[in-house]
Design a protein around this motif. Structure first.
Motif, PDB file in Angstrom:
ATOM      1  N   GLU A   1       0.820  -1.248   0.088  1.00  6.83           N
ATOM      2  CA  GLU A   1      -0.090  -0.141  -0.201  1.00  6.83           C
ATOM      3  C   GLU A   1       0.951   1.299  -0.053  1.00  6.83           C
ATOM      4  O   GLU A   1       0.392   2.416   0.099  1.00  6.83           O
ATOM      5  CB  GLU A   1      -1.001  -0.058   1.113  1.00  6.83           C
ATOM      6  CG  GLU A   1      -2.094  -1.184   1.201  1.00  6.83           C
ATOM      7  CD  GLU A   1      -3.206  -0.996   1.992  1.00  6.83           C
ATOM      8  OE1 GLU A   1      -3.220   0.201   2.596  1.00  6.83           O
ATOM      9  OE2 GLU A   1      -3.956  -1.848   2.348  1.00  6.83           O
ATOM     10  N   ALA A   2       2.236   0.928  -0.252  1.00 10.17           N
ATOM     11  CA  ALA A   2       2.989   2.348  -0.396  1.00 10.17           C
ATOM     12  C   ALA A   2       2.854   2.907  -1.650  1.00 10.17           C
ATOM     13  O   ALA A   2       2.794   2.140  -2.614  1.00 10.17           O
ATOM     14  CB  ALA A   2       4.374   2.009  -0.075  1.00 10.17           C
ATOM     15  N   LYS A   3       2.742   4.315  -1.885  1.00 11.60           N
ATOM     16  CA  LYS A   3       2.732   5.010  -2.955  1.00 11.60           C
ATOM     17  C   LYS A   3       4.151   5.149  -3.679  1.00 11.60           C
ATOM     18  O   LYS A   3       5.010   5.357  -2.954  1.00 11.60           O
ATOM     19  CB  LYS A   3       2.377   6.364  -2.881  1.00 11.60           C
ATOM     20  CG  LYS A   3       0.841   6.382  -2.259  1.00 11.60           C
ATOM     21  CD  LYS A   3       0.316   8.049  -2.182  1.00 11.60           C
ATOM     22  CE  LYS A   3      -1.045   8.249  -2.031  1.00 11.60           C
ATOM     23  NZ  LYS A   3      -1.369   9.587  -1.774  1.00 11.60           N
ATOM     24  N   ARG A   4       4.126   4.590  -4.992  1.00  9.06           N
ATOM     25  CA  ARG A   4       5.539   4.844  -5.639  1.00  9.06           C
ATOM     26  C   ARG A   4       5.387   6.011  -6.487  1.00  9.06           C
ATOM     27  O   ARG A   4       4.774   5.961  -7.659  1.00  9.06           O
ATOM     28  CB  ARG A   4       5.608   3.178  -6.525  1.00  9.06           C
ATOM     29  CG  ARG A   4       5.953   2.291  -5.628  1.00  9.06           C
ATOM     30  CD  ARG A   4       5.459   0.985  -6.003  1.00  9.06           C
ATOM     31  NE  ARG A   4       6.138  -0.336  -5.355  1.00  9.06           N
ATOM     32  CZ  ARG A   4       5.540  -0.569  -4.144  1.00  9.06           C
ATOM     33  NH1 ARG A   4       4.471  -0.026  -3.636  1.00  9.06           N
ATOM     34  NH2 ARG A   4       6.067  -1.675  -3.435  1.00  9.06           N
TER      35      ARG A   4
ATOM     36  N   GLY B   1       8.946   3.266  -7.988  1.00 10.49           N
ATOM     37  CA  GLY B   1       9.421   2.907  -6.708  1.00 10.49           C
ATOM     38  C   GLY B   1       9.450   4.207  -5.786  1.00 10.49           C
ATOM     39  O   GLY B   1       8.924   5.143  -6.094  1.00 10.49           O
ATOM     40  N   GLY B   2      10.479   3.876  -4.880  1.00  5.69           N
ATOM     41  CA  GLY B   2      10.599   4.792  -3.770  1.00  5.69           C
ATOM     42  C   GLY B   2      11.893   4.315  -2.923  1.00  5.69           C
ATOM     43  O   GLY B   2      12.443   3.339  -3.022  1.00  5.69           O
ATOM     44  N   ARG B   3      12.059   5.269  -1.826  1.00  9.22           N
ATOM     45  CA  ARG B   3      13.021   4.785  -1.018  1.00  9.22           C
ATOM     46  C   ARG B   3      12.931   3.590  -0.305  1.00  9.22           C
ATOM     47  O   ARG B   3      11.717   3.626   0.301  1.00  9.22           O
ATOM     48  CB  ARG B   3      13.422   5.957   0.098  1.00  9.22           C
ATOM     49  CG  ARG B   3      14.650   5.739   0.702  1.00  9.22           C
ATOM     50  CD  ARG B   3      14.896   6.977   1.836  1.00  9.22           C
ATOM     51  NE  ARG B   3      14.958   8.122   1.093  1.00  9.22           N
ATOM     52  CZ  ARG B   3      16.345   8.460   0.714  1.00  9.22           C
ATOM     53  NH1 ARG B   3      17.491   7.879   0.639  1.00  9.22           N
ATOM     54  NH2 ARG B   3      16.424   9.843  -0.005  1.00  9.22           N
ATOM     55  N   LYS B   4      13.747   2.613  -0.464  1.00 11.83           N
ATOM     56  CA  LYS B   4      13.423   1.227   0.171  1.00 11.83           C
ATOM     57  C   LYS B   4      12.120   0.705  -0.094  1.00 11.83           C
ATOM     58  O   LYS B   4      11.434  -0.108   0.836  1.00 11.83           O
ATOM     59  CB  LYS B   4      13.429   1.503   1.822  1.00 11.83           C
ATOM     60  CG  LYS B   4      15.072   1.824   2.413  1.00 11.83           C
ATOM     61  CD  LYS B   4      14.845   2.038   3.892  1.00 11.83           C
ATOM     62  CE  LYS B   4      16.382   2.381   4.316  1.00 11.83           C
ATOM     63  NZ  LYS B   4      16.493   2.501   5.650  1.00 11.83           N
ATOM     64  N   ILE B   5      11.700   0.660  -1.116  1.00  9.36           N
ATOM     65  CA  ILE B   5      10.496   0.191  -1.851  1.00  9.36           C
ATOM     66  C   ILE B   5      10.728  -0.414  -2.875  1.00  9.36           C
ATOM     67  O   ILE B   5      11.336  -0.141  -3.779  1.00  9.36           O
ATOM     68  CB  ILE B   5       9.392   1.309  -1.939  1.00  9.36           C
ATOM     69  CG1 ILE B   5       9.074   2.116  -0.801  1.00  9.36           C
ATOM     70  CG2 ILE B   5       8.070   0.647  -2.552  1.00  9.36           C
ATOM     71  CD1 ILE B   5       8.049   3.239  -0.977  1.00  9.36           C
ATOM     72  N   THR B   6      10.090  -1.755  -3.079  1.00  9.86           N
ATOM     73  CA  THR B   6      10.424  -2.670  -4.244  1.00  9.86           C
ATOM     74  C   THR B   6       9.783  -1.981  -5.589  1.00  9.86           C
ATOM     75  O   THR B   6       8.565  -1.288  -5.490  1.00  9.86           O
ATOM     76  CB  THR B   6       9.725  -3.837  -4.094  1.00  9.86           C
ATOM     77  OG1 THR B   6      10.270  -4.772  -2.865  1.00  9.86           O
ATOM     78  CG2 THR B   6       9.747  -4.859  -5.406  1.00  9.86           C
ATOM     79  N   CYS B   7      10.576  -1.876  -6.667  1.00 11.25           N
ATOM     80  CA  CYS B   7      10.030  -1.056  -7.919  1.00 11.25           C
ATOM     81  C   CYS B   7       8.904  -2.369  -8.610  1.00 11.25           C
ATOM     82  O   CYS B   7       9.308  -3.196  -8.629  1.00 11.25           O
ATOM     83  CB  CYS B   7      11.251  -1.112  -8.792  1.00 11.25           C
ATOM     84  SG  CYS B   7      10.926   0.173 -10.098  1.00 11.25           S
ATOM     85  N   LEU B   8       7.922  -1.253  -9.017  1.00  5.81           N
ATOM     86  CA  LEU B   8       7.133  -2.178  -9.804  1.00  5.81           C
ATOM     87  C   LEU B   8       6.891  -1.569 -11.257  1.00  5.81           C
ATOM     88  O   LEU B   8       7.142  -0.632 -11.647  1.00  5.81           O
ATOM     89  CB  LEU B   8       5.658  -1.842  -9.324  1.00  5.81           C
ATOM     90  CG  LEU B   8       5.392  -2.391  -7.905  1.00  5.81           C
ATOM     91  CD1 LEU B   8       3.914  -2.133  -7.159  1.00  5.81           C
ATOM     92  CD2 LEU B   8       5.372  -4.096  -7.698  1.00  5.81           C
ATOM     93  N   ASN B   9       6.754  -2.642 -12.374  1.00  2.56           N
ATOM     94  CA  ASN B   9       6.494  -2.235 -13.468  1.00  2.56           C
ATOM     95  C   ASN B   9       5.195  -2.703 -14.201  1.00  2.56           C
ATOM     96  O   ASN B   9       4.944  -3.809 -14.535  1.00  2.56           O
ATOM     97  CB  ASN B   9       7.665  -2.918 -14.359  1.00  2.56           C
ATOM     98  CG  ASN B   9       9.185  -2.911 -13.761  1.00  2.56           C
ATOM     99  OD1 ASN B   9       9.798  -3.571 -13.179  1.00  2.56           O
ATOM    100  ND2 ASN B   9       9.630  -1.821 -14.209  1.00  2.56           N
ATOM    101  N   PRO B  10       4.405  -1.727 -14.127  1.00  2.00           N
ATOM    102  CA  PRO B  10       2.904  -1.914 -14.703  1.00  2.00           C
ATOM    103  C   PRO B  10       2.877  -2.236 -16.074  1.00  2.00           C
ATOM    104  O   PRO B  10       2.214  -3.115 -16.606  1.00  2.00           O
ATOM    105  CB  PRO B  10       2.240  -0.635 -14.709  1.00  2.00           C
ATOM    106  CG  PRO B  10       2.994  -0.105 -13.413  1.00  2.00           C
ATOM    107  CD  PRO B  10       4.387  -0.300 -13.789  1.00  2.00           C
ATOM    108  N   LEU B  11       3.666  -2.079 -17.125  1.00  2.00           N
ATOM    109  CA  LEU B  11       3.987  -2.734 -18.448  1.00  2.00           C
ATOM    110  C   LEU B  11       4.019  -4.010 -18.203  1.00  2.00           C
ATOM    111  O   LEU B  11       3.560  -5.022 -19.174  1.00  2.00           O
ATOM    112  CB  LEU B  11       4.820  -1.923 -19.542  1.00  2.00           C
ATOM    113  CG  LEU B  11       4.898  -2.266 -20.690  1.00  2.00           C
ATOM    114  CD1 LEU B  11       3.477  -1.931 -21.320  1.00  2.00           C
ATOM    115  CD2 LEU B  11       5.932  -1.503 -21.409  1.00  2.00           C
TER     116      LEU B  11
END
Length: 519
Positions: free
Chosen positions: A76-79, A104-114
């Motif tokens: 639920e973290a905003k990227r 992504g963001g600081r210490k947050i796993t990066c997501l790739n919607p494509l």
């Protein structure tokens, strides 16, 4: 508008250039005189490259696609941080580079919607290539699959990766059939008999993958030869696979005379099995496989309006398990002993009285088989014992007679062939015997092969899907689960991914474009 179209064209410039080059080559005089095989080879190579460039152009066109709204992960973290990322994807046309925006963001796993929209796999190899590999492994060896992929696609997949892709491809086998059994099945046009059958077949395994007792015996064995197993050594090198089959069939009423003399029934139309499913497992215990067979049968006829029939070879473990589940699920199960096994016992007994090559032995078997098919197996058993006593056969020669008689008496409850034939029930295990041959012997029983448990189970699952006719439905189901676990599960609530801007615009289009079908 014109500027936008021109900009779109740049993504496919390389594909157009290659296409024009191919047309130019075919139009030139230098091609004249080439054999069609040379033309095929050149066009195959360039055709794959053309398709690879088209796919690359499409991916490049999407590389700067943003999302509509926020990117919220399962945490639920905003990227809010964006950065360009790239990865390789090896397809049946060759390798392409997927460039896209990562969120992504600081210490947050990066997501790739494509990636989620395209349902990209976690590994380098595309789902299309994975399916090619899995389909080939079901029918060919791992080394042969490496060569087949090399010859039929523009990709190269090493043997280790072939094994890994095959394992992943078969991972949803059990979930698929569990899902199938939650769906309503239309059975209006299927036969009146539901047939269940099970058997066992050994597979030569690596020592570490044998069952504990067999492994213990194998480790105490001393091989007589280095290059092959001698008599008796194979017994402690195999792990038993349980093979099961379920199908429906129409009644086929016959008389004992028609069984003995097939010419009398040649005008009868023999019904064919319908909805046949066969499978096998080295990992699961026989009880689990037979339980699955019972559940598959109930799925086909949950109200038990059809007649349930189990074909067996007399194995006591199978009989115990079948009767256990028949009681558990309140099934009126008719258990039929395979007539072929009975005939084998009769022949061995006949050789105690007559020469193996004599017509008298053949007549002896035929006479007793007719009486067994008439439901008089106990009388046949007592009669052959009485004959052996009157002829004063020595114990060694009489052994086959007593063995046959015991077999008939111990299994008399499953030898009511007069009732089975008049009801049109099958009395031979041809389907399961064929399954043992196709699933295991034809693929697993390769000279010199020693299987790992994981590799053998994978091959059995993939072959089962093919022979049961479930490959396409399974693959669609497998890709849906891949999308769920690799992508949807990473986003908030695990039910959806952020909508890409290109997709949003496409949905607003009045007439979406479609790819023309060439006939």
């Amino acid at each position: 508008m014109q500027a936008s179209t021109s900009n779109e064209d740049t993504f496919f410039t390389e594909a157009r250039a290659l296409f024009e080059n191919m047309v130019g080559w075919l139009s030139s005089d230098s091609v004249c005189g080439l054999e069609h095989g040379e033309l095929e080879k050149k066009l195959f190579t360039n055709g794959n490259e053309l398709l690879r460039r088209l796919l690359q152009g499409y991916l490049d066109r999407r590389r700067n696609d943003d999302i509509v709204g926020e990117c919220l992960g399962s945490d639920e973290a905003k990227r809010t941080h964006k950065r360009n990322q790239s990865r390789k994807l090896t397809t049946i046309f060759g390798t392409v580079i997927v460039n896209r925006i990562g969120y992504g963001g600081r210490k947050i796993t990066c997501l790739n919607p494509l990636d989620a929209e395209l349902n990209l796999p976690t590994e380098q190899y595309s789902h299309g290539l994975r399916e090619r590999v899995a389909s080939s492994v079901a029918l060919n060896g791992f080394n042969e699959t490496v060569e087949i992929i090399k010859k039929t696609t523009a990709a190269v997949v090493p043997k280790r990766q072939v094994e890994e892709l095959a394992n992943r491809s078969a991972s949803d086998f059990d979930k698929f059939y569990e899902h199938q059994q939650t769906q309503l099945k239309q059975l209006e046009h299927t036969g009146e008999i539901v047939v269940i059958s099970a058997d066992g077949k050994g597979v030569i395994m690596r020592t570490e993958d044998l069952r504990p007792n067999t492994q213990k015996r194998a480790l105490t064995n001393h091989k007589k030869l280095d290059k092959r197993l001698t008599k008796g050594e194979k017994r402690n090198s195999k792990r038993m696979a349980t093979v099961a089959s379920v199908y429906t069939i129409s009644p086929f009423v016959r008389t004992p005379q028609q069984i003995i003399n097939p010419k009398e029934s040649q005008d009868l139309k023999r019904p064919r099995p319908e909805g046949k499913r066969v499978w096998a497992s080295l990992v699961k215990q026989p009880e689990q496989v037979i339980k699955e067979a019972i559940e598959e049968a109930l799925h086909r006829d949950p109200n038990q309006q059809k007649r349930f029939c189990a074909l067996v070879d007399g194995n006591k473990t199978q009989l115990t398990i079948l009767k256990k589940f028949a009681r558990k699920y309140s099934i009126n199960l008719t258990i039929v002993l395979d007539i072929i096994h009975v005939i084998e016992y009769l022949w061995k007994a006949a050789f105690s009285f007559h020469s193996p090559t004599s017509k008298e032995a053949e007549a002896w078997v035929s006479q007793r088989l007719v009486r067994i098919l008439e439901g008089k197996s106990s009388l046949v058993a007592s009669g052959m014992r009485r004959s052996a006593t009157l002829l004063k056969l020595d114990p060694g020669k009489r052994q086959s007679v007593d063995k046959c008689a015991n077999y008939l008496l111990n299994n008399s409850s499953y030898l009511k062939y007069n009732d089975y034939l008049s009801a049109g029930l099958p009395i031979a295990t041809g389907v399961i015997e064929g399954a043992c041959r196709y699933l295991i012997k034809d693929r697993m029983d390769i000279t010199g092969a020693r299987w790992s448990l994981e590799g053998a189970e994978t091959v059995l699952r993939l072959r089962s899907l093919h022979v049961s006719g479930d490959w396409n439905d399974y693959w669609h189901f497998h890709l849906k689960l891949e999308h769920q676990r690799n992508h949807l599960a990473l986003y908030k609530d695990g039910i959806g991914i952020p909508l890409m801007t290109s997709v949003s615009q496409a949905r607003c289009s009045i007439t979406p474009p479609s790819l023309p079908i060439v006939i």
